[in-house]
Scaffold this motif. Structure first.
Motif, PDB file in Angstrom:
ATOM      1  N   LEU A 101       1.046   2.449  -4.308  1.00 33.46           N
ATOM      2  CA  LEU A 101       0.328   3.703  -4.134  1.00 33.46           C
ATOM      3  C   LEU A 101       1.259   4.901  -4.281  1.00 33.46           C
ATOM      4  CD1 LEU A 101      -1.882   2.691  -1.066  1.00 33.46           C
ATOM      5  CD2 LEU A 101      -2.566   2.748  -3.467  1.00 33.46           C
ATOM      6  N   GLU A 102       2.443   4.786  -3.729  1.00 31.74           N
ATOM      7  CA  GLU A 102       3.413   5.872  -3.861  1.00 31.74           C
ATOM      8  C   GLU A 102       3.880   6.028  -5.304  1.00 31.74           C
ATOM      9  OE1 GLU A 102       6.281   4.547  -1.037  1.00 31.74           O
ATOM     10  OE2 GLU A 102       5.356   5.617   0.654  1.00 31.74           O
ATOM     11  N   ALA A 103       4.069   4.909  -5.990  1.00 27.26           N
ATOM     12  CA  ALA A 103       4.486   4.970  -7.386  1.00 27.26           C
ATOM     13  C   ALA A 103       3.427   5.619  -8.269  1.00 27.26           C
ATOM     14  CB  ALA A 103       4.809   3.565  -7.894  1.00 27.26           C
ATOM     15  N   ALA A 104       2.152   5.378  -7.953  1.00 27.40           N
ATOM     16  CA  ALA A 104       1.071   5.995  -8.730  1.00 27.40           C
ATOM     17  C   ALA A 104       1.105   7.508  -8.593  1.00 27.40           C
ATOM     18  CB  ALA A 104      -0.275   5.443  -8.270  1.00 27.40           C
ATOM     19  N   ALA A 105       1.424   8.005  -7.411  1.00 25.27           N
ATOM     20  CA  ALA A 105       1.549   9.453  -7.236  1.00 25.27           C
ATOM     21  C   ALA A 105       2.725   9.997  -8.042  1.00 25.27           C
ATOM     22  CB  ALA A 105       1.720   9.779  -5.756  1.00 25.27           C
ATOM     23  N   LEU A 106       3.833   9.290  -7.999  1.00 25.14           N
ATOM     24  CA  LEU A 106       5.019   9.728  -8.733  1.00 25.14           C
ATOM     25  C   LEU A 106       4.760   9.771 -10.233  1.00 25.14           C
ATOM     26  CD1 LEU A 106       8.048  10.450  -8.629  1.00 25.14           C
ATOM     27  CD2 LEU A 106       8.536   7.995  -8.813  1.00 25.14           C
ATOM     28  N   SER A 107       4.081   8.762 -10.749  1.00 27.54           N
ATOM     29  CA  SER A 107       3.879   8.668 -12.196  1.00 27.54           C
ATOM     30  C   SER A 107       2.870   9.688 -12.719  1.00 27.54           C
ATOM     31  CB  SER A 107       3.412   7.258 -12.575  1.00 27.54           C
ATOM     32  OG  SER A 107       2.119   6.999 -12.063  1.00 27.54           O
ATOM     33  N   THR A 108       2.013  10.212 -11.852  1.00 27.64           N
ATOM     34  CA  THR A 108       0.994  11.171 -12.293  1.00 27.64           C
ATOM     35  C   THR A 108       1.264  12.590 -11.814  1.00 27.64           C
ATOM     36  OG1 THR A 108      -0.353  10.596 -10.346  1.00 27.64           O
ATOM     37  CG2 THR A 108      -0.813   9.412 -12.412  1.00 27.64           C
ATOM     38  N   GLY A 109       2.321  12.774 -11.063  1.00 25.05           N
ATOM     39  CA  GLY A 109       2.647  14.103 -10.569  1.00 25.05           C
ATOM     40  C   GLY A 109       1.719  14.598  -9.480  1.00 25.05           C
ATOM     41  N   THR A 110       1.004  13.686  -8.854  1.00 25.84           N
ATOM     42  CA  THR A 110       0.077  14.066  -7.792  1.00 25.84           C
ATOM     43  C   THR A 110       0.704  13.842  -6.419  1.00 25.84           C
ATOM     44  OG1 THR A 110      -0.913  11.857  -7.832  1.00 25.84           O
ATOM     45  CG2 THR A 110      -1.945  13.547  -9.207  1.00 25.84           C
ATOM     46  N   ARG A 111      -0.001  14.278  -5.399  1.00 26.33           N
ATOM     47  CA  ARG A 111       0.462  14.104  -4.021  1.00 26.33           C
ATOM     48  C   ARG A 111      -0.440  13.090  -3.324  1.00 26.33           C
ATOM     49  NH1 ARG A 111      -1.260  16.435   0.617  1.00 26.33           N
ATOM     50  NH2 ARG A 111      -2.440  18.041  -0.533  1.00 26.33           N
ATOM     51  N   LEU A 112       0.167  12.161  -2.606  1.00 25.36           N
ATOM     52  CA  LEU A 112      -0.567  11.096  -1.926  1.00 25.36           C
ATOM     53  C   LEU A 112      -0.691  11.393  -0.444  1.00 25.36           C
ATOM     54  CD1 LEU A 112      -1.774   8.188  -1.621  1.00 25.36           C
ATOM     55  CD2 LEU A 112       0.592   7.367  -1.420  1.00 25.36           C
ATOM     56  N   ASP A 113      -1.924  11.327   0.063  1.00 28.03           N
ATOM     57  CA  ASP A 113      -2.176  11.270   1.501  1.00 28.03           C
ATOM     58  C   ASP A 113      -2.605   9.843   1.817  1.00 28.03           C
ATOM     59  OD1 ASP A 113      -1.583  13.841   2.203  1.00 28.03           O
ATOM     60  OD2 ASP A 113      -3.634  14.591   2.044  1.00 28.03           O
ATOM     61  N   LEU A 114      -1.820   9.157   2.621  1.00 25.49           N
ATOM     62  CA  LEU A 114      -2.075   7.759   2.940  1.00 25.49           C
ATOM     63  C   LEU A 114      -2.494   7.634   4.393  1.00 25.49           C
ATOM     64  CD1 LEU A 114      -1.880   4.789   1.954  1.00 25.49           C
ATOM     65  CD2 LEU A 114       0.488   4.798   2.784  1.00 25.49           C
ATOM     66  N   ASP A 115      -3.639   7.024   4.617  1.00 25.03           N
ATOM     67  CA  ASP A 115      -4.130   6.775   5.974  1.00 25.03           C
ATOM     68  C   ASP A 115      -4.133   5.267   6.188  1.00 25.03           C
ATOM     69  OD1 ASP A 115      -5.265   6.805   8.446  1.00 25.03           O
ATOM     70  OD2 ASP A 115      -7.153   7.751   7.853  1.00 25.03           O
TER      71      ASP A 115
END
Length: 437
Positions: free
Chosen positions: A295-309
């Motif tokens: 999940l963190e890698a997906a944010a990195l690869s797309t330039g987005t920010r992840l909120d994980l609950d």
């Protein structure tokens, strides 16, 4: 640039394989504990049989008025009222939970807790048979004689097993801190008797992943956007690829809950929900770490920010049944003419989850299952199973299960050697563990 992965599951997975091989090779345990006197077991059976009409009425009433998790106001009161009728001092709204309850008999000595569940499933009522579970626990509590060694017996009403984690919330509130052993019986299909529900249960942890990007005109200036849906899709596909390299009992399943608002707008927000299951507390932790890494890698690869609950609902741990204690339940139910194909360690194949697993990692516990009869192939979480719970064969199973559960509790309270073996087995299996520990 060298990229390193934070989790290497090799050691944990190798140990899982060794333990699984040992489990298959284990033999059926001996049943040579003294337990309570035969007269005690006879008195328990007589008492539950006398309670049969009231227990059937309870199970039938709960079936007719199903309530979902944390909304079991009528159900909890109905069970407590029955206990009150027989002189039990019931603490209602126990542990800070409006639909939990507790009653205890005795004040000192070893302490056995009987667990009641009574929440229903949305739309299909008591299709997991919690109306039967509640009646079993109530019957067992009322049947254990007062003069059993120097011990205590409690009934703990735990709400919201179906996803709400009521038992974990009770654990956090200290509800099991003075308990030495615990038990409940779960209904199953056909006429099967199993010391462990379905051969075992999986632990489960739940998470939601919400990605935040930047909106853009999908035709005019998509290059100005950061696509949150791309992040969700990347994560979903990467988890699908991971499935090839996880344990055969592991499960990961999820859905996309938010994919954007309009096709001609680059989605600035997208979300997914995942359930992660494994049959061991250590392998569950490893699998969660692997999924979080994706999940963190997906944010990195797309330039987005992840909120994980993570753990937005209480995690459920895999069931760890206590063999020494389970054999006492098996011996008691066999006295009712039922055959128990008991093994000391049943190799698990993955399966459903229960918050009784959390209790089993905190105190020695049993969670056997007993078939209610009914048509072959009618399984829990099916509307037809709810109707099975109010048939005559189900009521016979209810009575037998309550007698056996009360018998196991009486054996534990009466037999110091049994208590020592139960505690030793619990310690040898790793002792007390909590989520993430």
């Amino acid at each position: 640039m060298t990229v390193t992965h934070p989790v290497d599951p090799l050691d944990v997975y190798t140990d899982w394989g060794r333990r699984r091989a040992r489990a298959v090779a284990d033999e059926t345990p001996r049943r040579d504990h003294r337990g309570a006197a035969p007269g005690v077991h006879a008195a328990i059976a007589e008492r539950v049989e006398a309670l049969r009409p009231e227990l059937i009425a309870l199970a039938t009433d709960l079936h007719a008025h199903p309530e979902v998790g944390f909304e079991e106001v009528r159900s909890a009161a109905r069970i407590a009222d029955l206990l009150d009728t027989h002189g039990a001092a019931v603490e209602r709204a126990a542990f800070g939970l409006p639909t939990a309850f507790r009653a205890t008999r005795g004040s000192t000595g070893p302490h056995f807790a009987l667990i009641a569940e009574y929440d229903a499933l949305p739309g299909i009522g008591h299709a997991c048979g919690h109306n039967i579970i509640a009646a079993i626990a109530a019957g067992a509590f009322l049947a254990v004689p007062d003069a059993i060694g120097d011990g205590r017996v409690s009934i703990i009403g735990a709400p919201a097993e179906e996803g709400g984690g009521g038992k974990e919330l009770i654990l956090r509130a200290g509800g099991f801190d003075d308990v030495d052993a615990a038990g409940m019986v779960h209904p199953s299909t056909g006429n099967d008797v199993s010391p462990i529900l379905g051969g075992g249960t999986s632990g489960v942890r739940r998470l939601t992943a919400t990605y935040h990007g930047r909106a853009g005109h999908a035709a005019l200036s998509p290059y100005l956007g950061l696509n949150a849906l791309d992040a969700v899709v990347t994560a979903y596909q990467s988890i699908a690829l991971l499935r090839q390299h996880i344990l055969p009992v592991d499960r990961i399943h999820g859905i996309i809950t938010d994919g954007g608002a309009a096709a001609n707008v680059v989605p600035e927000r997208a979300s997914a929900e995942f359930l992660i299951r494994s049959d061991d507390i250590d392998t569950l932790d490893v699998l969660v770490e692997r999924v979080v890494g994706i999940l963190e890698a997906a944010a990195l690869s797309t330039g987005t920010r992840l909120d994980l609950d993570l753990d937005f609902a209480p995690p459920y741990l895999p069931l760890r049944p206590n063999v020494a204690l389970t054999t006492r339940w098996a011996a008691a139910v066999e006295r009712r003419g039922r055959v128990v194909p008991l093994r000391s360690r049943v190799p698990r194949q993955g399966g459903p989850s229960t918050d009784m697993g959390n209790v089993s990692w905190f105190v020695p516990s049993i969670h056997p299952s007993l078939g209610l009869g009914g048509a072959p192939g009618v399984l829990p979480h099916n509307a037809a199973f709810a109707e099975t719970t109010v048939q005559p064969a189900a009521f016979d199973a209810l009575v037998d299960a309550a007698i056996a559960l009360a018998g196991a509790a009486a054996d534990f309270l009466a037999d110091e050697d049994l208590r020592a073996d139960v505690a030793r087995e619990f310690a040898d299996a790793g002792g007390r563990r909590r989520v993430g520990s």
